[in-house]
Scaffold this active site. Sequence first.
Site, mmCIF file in Angstrom:
data_model
loop_
_atom_site.group_PDB
_atom_site.id
_atom_site.type_symbol
_atom_site.label_atom_id
_atom_site.label_comp_id
_atom_site.label_asym_id
_atom_site.label_seq_id
_atom_site.Cartn_x
_atom_site.Cartn_y
_atom_site.Cartn_z
ATOM 1 N N ARG A 304 44.118 56.128 30.321
ATOM 2 C CA ARG A 304 42.583 56.700 30.113
ATOM 3 C C ARG A 304 41.905 57.914 30.427
ATOM 4 O O ARG A 304 40.898 58.561 29.497
ATOM 5 C CB ARG A 304 42.048 55.498 31.460
ATOM 6 C CG ARG A 304 40.627 55.190 31.430
ATOM 7 C CD ARG A 304 40.469 55.471 32.617
ATOM 8 N NE ARG A 304 38.995 55.259 32.471
ATOM 9 C CZ ARG A 304 38.030 55.592 33.904
ATOM 10 N NH1 ARG A 304 39.829 56.332 34.960
ATOM 11 N NH2 ARG A 304 37.158 55.764 34.143
ATOM 12 N N SER A 319 36.186 52.919 30.603
ATOM 13 C CA SER A 319 36.700 52.154 31.888
ATOM 14 C C SER A 319 37.995 51.698 31.375
ATOM 15 O O SER A 319 38.797 51.615 30.238
ATOM 16 C CB SER A 319 35.387 51.250 32.449
ATOM 17 O OG SER A 319 35.276 49.949 31.654
ATOM 18 N N ASP A 362 28.298 41.901 38.182
ATOM 19 C CA ASP A 362 27.449 41.483 39.497
ATOM 20 C C ASP A 362 26.134 41.974 38.984
ATOM 21 O O ASP A 362 26.498 42.935 39.280
ATOM 22 C CB ASP A 362 27.720 41.607 40.468
ATOM 23 C CG ASP A 362 27.076 41.708 41.669
ATOM 24 O OD1 ASP A 362 26.186 40.031 42.164
ATOM 25 O OD2 ASP A 362 27.366 42.067 42.956
ATOM 26 N N GLN A 391 25.877 46.383 30.303
ATOM 27 C CA GLN A 391 25.753 46.686 31.703
ATOM 28 C C GLN A 391 24.593 47.339 31.374
ATOM 29 O O GLN A 391 23.769 47.051 32.516
ATOM 30 C CB GLN A 391 27.063 48.123 32.130
ATOM 31 C CG GLN A 391 27.968 47.682 32.062
ATOM 32 C CD GLN A 391 29.538 48.419 33.166
ATOM 33 O OE1 GLN A 391 29.092 50.099 31.218
ATOM 34 N NE2 GLN A 391 29.536 48.790 34.013
ATOM 35 N N SER A 412 36.422 38.171 35.872
ATOM 36 C CA SER A 412 35.956 38.703 36.734
ATOM 37 C C SER A 412 36.366 39.849 37.299
ATOM 38 O O SER A 412 37.831 39.415 37.185
ATOM 39 C CB SER A 412 36.157 37.425 37.877
ATOM 40 O OG SER A 412 35.494 37.204 39.110
ATOM 41 N N ASN A 413 36.016 40.694 37.326
ATOM 42 C CA ASN A 413 35.959 42.199 38.068
ATOM 43 C C ASN A 413 35.717 42.262 38.890
ATOM 44 O O ASN A 413 34.601 42.870 39.328
ATOM 45 C CB ASN A 413 35.544 43.251 36.807
ATOM 46 C CG ASN A 413 33.840 42.941 37.056
ATOM 47 O OD1 ASN A 413 32.991 42.301 37.356
ATOM 48 N ND2 ASN A 413 32.731 44.539 36.752
ATOM 49 N N SER A 416 35.562 45.793 41.608
ATOM 50 C CA SER A 416 35.020 46.359 41.293
ATOM 51 C C SER A 416 33.982 46.830 42.848
ATOM 52 O O SER A 416 33.730 47.777 42.938
ATOM 53 C CB SER A 416 33.661 46.938 40.218
ATOM 54 O OG SER A 416 33.189 45.519 40.549
ATOM 55 N N GLY A 437 42.206 42.145 40.787
ATOM 56 C CA GLY A 437 41.719 43.080 41.846
ATOM 57 C C GLY A 437 41.356 44.411 42.072
ATOM 58 O O GLY A 437 41.392 44.641 40.526
ATOM 59 N N HIS A 465 44.580 22.583 34.041
ATOM 60 C CA HIS A 465 45.733 21.858 34.195
ATOM 61 C C HIS A 465 45.736 20.647 33.664
ATOM 62 O O HIS A 465 47.114 20.368 33.329
ATOM 63 C CB HIS A 465 45.890 21.880 35.947
ATOM 64 C CG HIS A 465 48.043 21.585 36.034
ATOM 65 N ND1 HIS A 465 48.495 22.570 34.790
ATOM 66 C CD2 HIS A 465 48.199 21.729 37.252
ATOM 67 C CE1 HIS A 465 49.933 21.712 35.235
ATOM 68 N NE2 HIS A 465 49.844 21.770 36.561
ATOM 69 N N ASP A 469 50.167 24.275 30.918
ATOM 70 C CA ASP A 469 50.867 23.894 32.074
ATOM 71 C C ASP A 469 50.920 25.678 32.804
ATOM 72 O O ASP A 469 50.197 25.912 32.212
ATOM 73 C CB ASP A 469 52.151 23.506 31.357
ATOM 74 C CG ASP A 469 52.828 24.082 29.979
ATOM 75 O OD1 ASP A 469 53.323 24.844 30.344
ATOM 76 O OD2 ASP A 469 52.905 23.391 29.462
#
Length: 495
Positions: A304, A319, A362, A391, A412-413, A416, A437, A465, A469
């Site tokens: 990156r 990013s 967020d 964004q 889900s980030n 950040s 995370g 579920h 599985d």
Amino acid sequence: MAAVTRGSFNALRVLLTQQYRRCFRPQNLRLSRTLQPAASRWDRNLQTFSSRTLHSAAARRGAVVQFKLSDIGEGIMEVTVKEWYVKEGDRVSQFDSICEVQSDKASVTITSRYDGVIRKLYYDVDGTALVGKPLVDIETESGSELSHEEDVVETPAMAQEEHTHQEIKGHKTQATPAVRRLAMENNIKLSEVVGTGKDGRILKEDILNFLAKQTGAILPPTPLFQEIQTPDPAPAAPAARPVSTPAGVKPPHTTPKPIFTGKDVTEPLKGFHKAMMKTMTAALKIPHFGYCDEVDLSRLVVLRSELKPVAERRGVKLSYMPFFIKAASLGLLHFPILNSSLDEGCQNITYKASHNVGLAMDTSQGLLVPNVKNVQSLSVLEIAQELNRLQALGAAGQLGQAELSGGTFTLSNIGSIGGTYAKPVILPPEVAIGALGKIQVLPRFDGGGHVTRAHIMKVSWSADHRIIDGATMCRFSNLWREYLENPASMVLDLK
């Protein structure tokens, strides 16, 4: 128009009056008897026609129209007024922004259909407006077309299909009223902005990018992922050092004291909070299976850093998230059940052809989950470009139904903001979600048994579920991790 007509009639009346008076001169007495009836008929006809015209103009000028909230779609019957762009007594033109309203699905901007003056606002900020009920009263001007059609609703989704033309320097520039308002507030000429939308349409992010180039500011919100490291303490400037604090002594951290009002406050659920309540209530019916792992991103960090300046030269902020999204899409090709949905009766599974990967974001409006459409057909750079656009829309509060609907898989980030592991909640009708995370620099053993620096990220998966599985979720996670730990391997599966 009325003024011009009234002036013409007055001038014509003066001429006829003069002619009429000349008819009563002694030398023209016989002629006056002939012209008097005609002049009287002209004068009466002009008075009648002028009176009718002025009455019609006054009626049109003084007409007060109730500006009603039209049907926004998606079964929405009420919205919350988030901001008024006008106040009573303000003059508005057609397509001027009236207010911004928010439903439980998206925010929309209401624009005027008439030229006139605002006479009444029916709701306060944060008030609940009902579809089909008046929003404002507008005293229309003579040039406005009075009709009983519904008011104009400009949504971000409509902005992709419908647009307003604006004449600038001899050519038409395509832009929505909200975009023109943003440009006007920042003293930007639309003729100087290059539109990236369909048929050269100028989008809101074009204005934001143009403004960023002028000011050197970075407009997108907090980066999707950032490495959390403890920075070296910077020495305080002498001028900023308190008089009572000795040099080299760090002043104590002050925490703002909470304000207690002394009474409880109850308010109804509105907007996105109401939508989240409905979604999470439906998610409670899903038996969640959880799986956690960690990923070594050391090679991806190097890759990156090499590609980031290349992307910047193309106007794209790169990013880590585009790599995560693309790796997930490649994994979904091998495990399509993770990109499916289950019907309400739990009798049928629908395997989605498109990989519309959602990104939990967020925003100032709360938790929103826009999605990148057709990831399976996009390159990493194209995904990054779309994320930049989402964004910018999220920062401006302009995420619409087009961006928020149709998701098939979600990441889900949460990293950040902070944290390592999480327990993500599935967004129905999807069947899987991952929480990523923060990236940490931690000691790890290499193949030779030596301790090295490694960029470690924790990942937490949740799956439905009822149809997925644990072994399937584990194999998908292993493949996704392999793509990220050895990013060169992604090249073999890219199409």
